[in-house]
Design a protein around this motif. Structure first.
Motif, PDB file in Angstrom:
ATOM      1  N   VAL A  65      32.616  -3.035 -29.897  1.00  0.00           N
ATOM      2  CA  VAL A  65      31.438  -2.770 -29.064  1.00  0.00           C
ATOM      3  C   VAL A  65      30.314  -2.281 -29.978  1.00  0.00           C
ATOM      4  N   SER A 113      30.757  -0.002 -17.799  1.00  0.00           N
ATOM      5  CA  SER A 113      32.191  -0.171 -18.020  1.00  0.00           C
ATOM      6  C   SER A 113      32.458  -1.565 -18.582  1.00  0.00           C
ATOM      7  N   ILE A 114      33.577  -1.694 -19.299  1.00  0.00           N
ATOM      8  CA  ILE A 114      33.996  -2.964 -19.898  1.00  0.00           C
ATOM      9  C   ILE A 114      35.442  -3.217 -19.507  1.00  0.00           C
ATOM     10  N   GLN A 115      35.724  -4.402 -19.005  1.00  0.00           N
ATOM     11  CA  GLN A 115      37.099  -4.777 -18.671  1.00  0.00           C
ATOM     12  C   GLN A 115      37.765  -5.379 -19.908  1.00  0.00           C
ATOM     13  N   VAL A 116      38.911  -4.844 -20.278  1.00  0.00           N
ATOM     14  CA  VAL A 116      39.598  -5.303 -21.486  1.00  0.00           C
ATOM     15  C   VAL A 116      41.104  -5.219 -21.251  1.00  0.00           C
ATOM     16  N   VAL A 173      43.907  -1.806 -27.816  1.00  0.00           N
ATOM     17  CA  VAL A 173      43.571  -1.011 -26.639  1.00  0.00           C
ATOM     18  C   VAL A 173      44.857  -0.539 -25.968  1.00  0.00           C
ATOM     19  N   LEU A 186      36.259   1.969 -20.681  1.00  0.00           N
ATOM     20  CA  LEU A 186      37.172   0.821 -20.666  1.00  0.00           C
ATOM     21  C   LEU A 186      37.964   0.807 -19.366  1.00  0.00           C
ATOM     22  N   GLU A 187      38.094  -0.377 -18.792  1.00  0.00           N
ATOM     23  CA  GLU A 187      38.861  -0.558 -17.561  1.00  0.00           C
ATOM     24  C   GLU A 187      39.813  -1.731 -17.720  1.00  0.00           C
ATOM     25  N   ASP A 196      43.296   4.783 -23.310  1.00  0.00           N
ATOM     26  CA  ASP A 196      41.856   4.575 -23.537  1.00  0.00           C
ATOM     27  C   ASP A 196      41.100   4.335 -22.231  1.00  0.00           C
ATOM     28  N   TYR A 197      41.818   3.905 -21.176  1.00  0.00           N
ATOM     29  CA  TYR A 197      41.149   3.585 -19.917  1.00  0.00           C
ATOM     30  C   TYR A 197      40.603   4.858 -19.253  1.00  0.00           C
ATOM     31  N   LEU A 254      39.044  -4.914 -29.513  1.00  0.00           N
ATOM     32  CA  LEU A 254      37.712  -4.855 -28.918  1.00  0.00           C
ATOM     33  C   LEU A 254      36.726  -4.256 -29.916  1.00  0.00           C
TER      34      LEU A 254
END
Length: 503
Positions: free
Chosen positions: A179, A168-171, A237, A259-260, A241-242, A177
């Protein structure tokens, strides 16, 4: 302990790690709808890396085991994973404590590409890098146990995705973003590589908005393999998307990212709140300094003190002014002292003044009158004019000396210094008056001295009233509270709606 242990987002870093760090750690991740608790049992094992001479063998554990395929080109991976704010550089590789050099070995980021692997390439490897964070630099290393085999797992057909790793990626919401998907594949393979969401190519899924796009594929080549990079770009974002996996596909291989939203930044809230409070405090101080006199006078009139005065004083102020010969006497000085001052402070504001020559009885010794009555006063009003430079105050040394002695030395009385006209040079004034001017400042009379009635609400009289003691009314005589309402500031057109402690 705190200088070694650092937390950054979901990471906890030990710089450096010691045996005492063994134990069970709990990670708590909270968001709006859920709370995750993860327990990690950490066991610290002592390693014996090579010394400066690198002449001894590493005592390697088997926590990282990798395989080289004989007569093939393959890469070893140095697992040195740190948060994005930590930068790795100066990466070196060692085999059996000797630095690896030669045309068959190519270093690329955290990978070591071994070309045409042979049985001699098996052994204990170590990777070493310099970790940079803010102003601190740390040398870190990791160990790898490498074997060789004849079996070639790819068969030329199965690619390997090295990132993402189903993580997971915090954004932040609304941010941009990018990736990367890193893929290692054999040179002869023709596997397609792409990003998908909900089993649909991102280019098709976002065909209308174009908010999420797949980037142009890049690659570098070796004798047997190609290393591909294909990215996915989020121009903005959004909340939708989360929580959804965005999957990188390479042939039959796949790996995803989720995404978180970032965890709340309490430090930012604290700093913002502190700055807001500081701004309010500075504004209040500026307002108070600008309208200090009006605020104090308003407070006194809105909340008058009740009760009997306990300081045993009879007069609110003793008026000291130059006593000139009759033929040299200033009309303006007499008007101010004997007419205007009593009219404003006594009649309008209810203060009680002692003026020598007006309030003493004939036949009394002057020195005794001055000494006795100055002790019964709360303030000393001293009036000076141009004539004071010549001989005004100095001619009546007894009154000046007795009054100033009681005010400055014995009782510590506050002095109100009034200039009838602007005096530029105090060089010829007595030292006591110079001291009063330096400590308390002066109030300069403005306007002409006439027979017209003065208002206590003008700027000059507000300054004088500000330095006068707060008026105290006996509680048993409420009618007296109404006798001096013309001096109150509650009837002013411009009211100050704040309360402060008076002086």
């Amino acid at each position: 302990m705190q200088s070694r242990m650092h937390q950054e987002k979901t990471w906890i870093l030990f710089l450096p790690l010691t045996r005492e760090d063994s134990g069970i750690y709990r990670c708590v991740i909270k968001n709006i709808n859920s709370c995750h608790r993860i327990h990690v049992n950490l066991t610290v094992i002592k390693k014996y890396p090579c010394g400066v001479s690198r002449s001894s063998l590493l005592n390697l554990s088997n926590e990282y085991q990798q395989i080289l395929y004989l007569r093939k080109d393959y890469s070893l991976i140095c697992f040195l994973n740190f948060p994005e704010s930590y930068v790795l550089d100066s990466i070196k590789w060692f085999k059996d404590c000797k630095e690896i050099k030669g045309e068959r070995f190519i270093t690329w980021e955290t990978k070591l590409l071994v070309i045409n692997a042979s049985e001699e390439d098996r052994g204990n490897y170590a990777c070493e890098a310099r970790l940079n964070h803010t102003v601190r630099q740390i040398t870190i290393s990791n160990s790898i146990s490498v074997n060789t085999t004849e079996r070639y797992e790819y068969g030329g057909k199965v690619p390997k995705i090295t990132y993402p790793k189903n993580n997971s990626i915090q954004v932040r919401l609304g941010s941009t973003l990018i990736v990367d998907c890193n893929i290692t594949d054999s040179k002869e393979n023709t596997n397609p590589r792409s990003w998908k969401v909900n089993n649909t190519l991102v280019e098709d899924y976002y065909s209308e908005s174009k908010r999420v796009r797949e980037g142009v594929e890049k690659w570098i080549s070796s004798q047997q393999y190609k290393f591909y990079t294909v990215n996915i770009t989020f121009l903005e974002v959004k909340k939708e998307d989360y929580g959804h996996p965005f999957v990188c596909h390479a042939g039959v291989s796949a790996a995803y990212i989720i995404l978180e939203p970032p965890a709340p930044d309490f430090q930012a809230y604290f700093i913002g709140g502190f700055l807001a409070l500081a701004g309010v405090a500075v504004s209040v101080i500026l307002i108070y300094n600008i309208f200090k006199i009006d605020i104090v006078l308003w407070y006194r009139s809105a909340f008058p003190s009740a009760g009997t005065v306990q300081d045993r004083k009879v007069y609110d102020a003793y008026v000291l002014y130059p006593k000139l010969p009759r033929e040299s006497r200033s009309h303006d000085m007499d008007m101010l002292v004997l007419k205007i001052l009593p009219d404003v402070l006594e009649r309008q504001c209810g203060y009680k003044l002692f003026i020598l020559g007006r309030d003493d009885f004939p036949g009394q010794a002057v020195a005794n009158v001055i000494d006795e009555n100055i002790k019964l006063c709360r303030r000393l009003i001293m009036i000076v004019g141009p004539e004071s430079l010549g001989f005004g105050l100095l001619k009546n040394m007894s009154e000046e000396q007795i009054a100033l002695s009681n005010a400055l030395i014995q009782d510590g009385m506050k002095v109100i210094l009034i200039e009838l006209e602007k005096i530029e040079d105090y060089t010829d004034m007595p030292e006591s008056i110079k001291y009063i001017k330096q400590k308390h400042g002066t109030i300069q009379w403005s306007g002409n001295v006439t027979e017209e009635s003065q208002s206590a609400k003008t700027k000059f009289w507000k300054k004088v009233r500000y330095h006068m003691p707060p008026k105290t009314y006996p509680p048993s005589s409420p009618a007296q509270l109404l006798q001096h309402t013309s001096c109150d500031d509650t009837t002013d057109k411009q009211e100050v709606s704040m309360g402060f402690v008076t002086q």
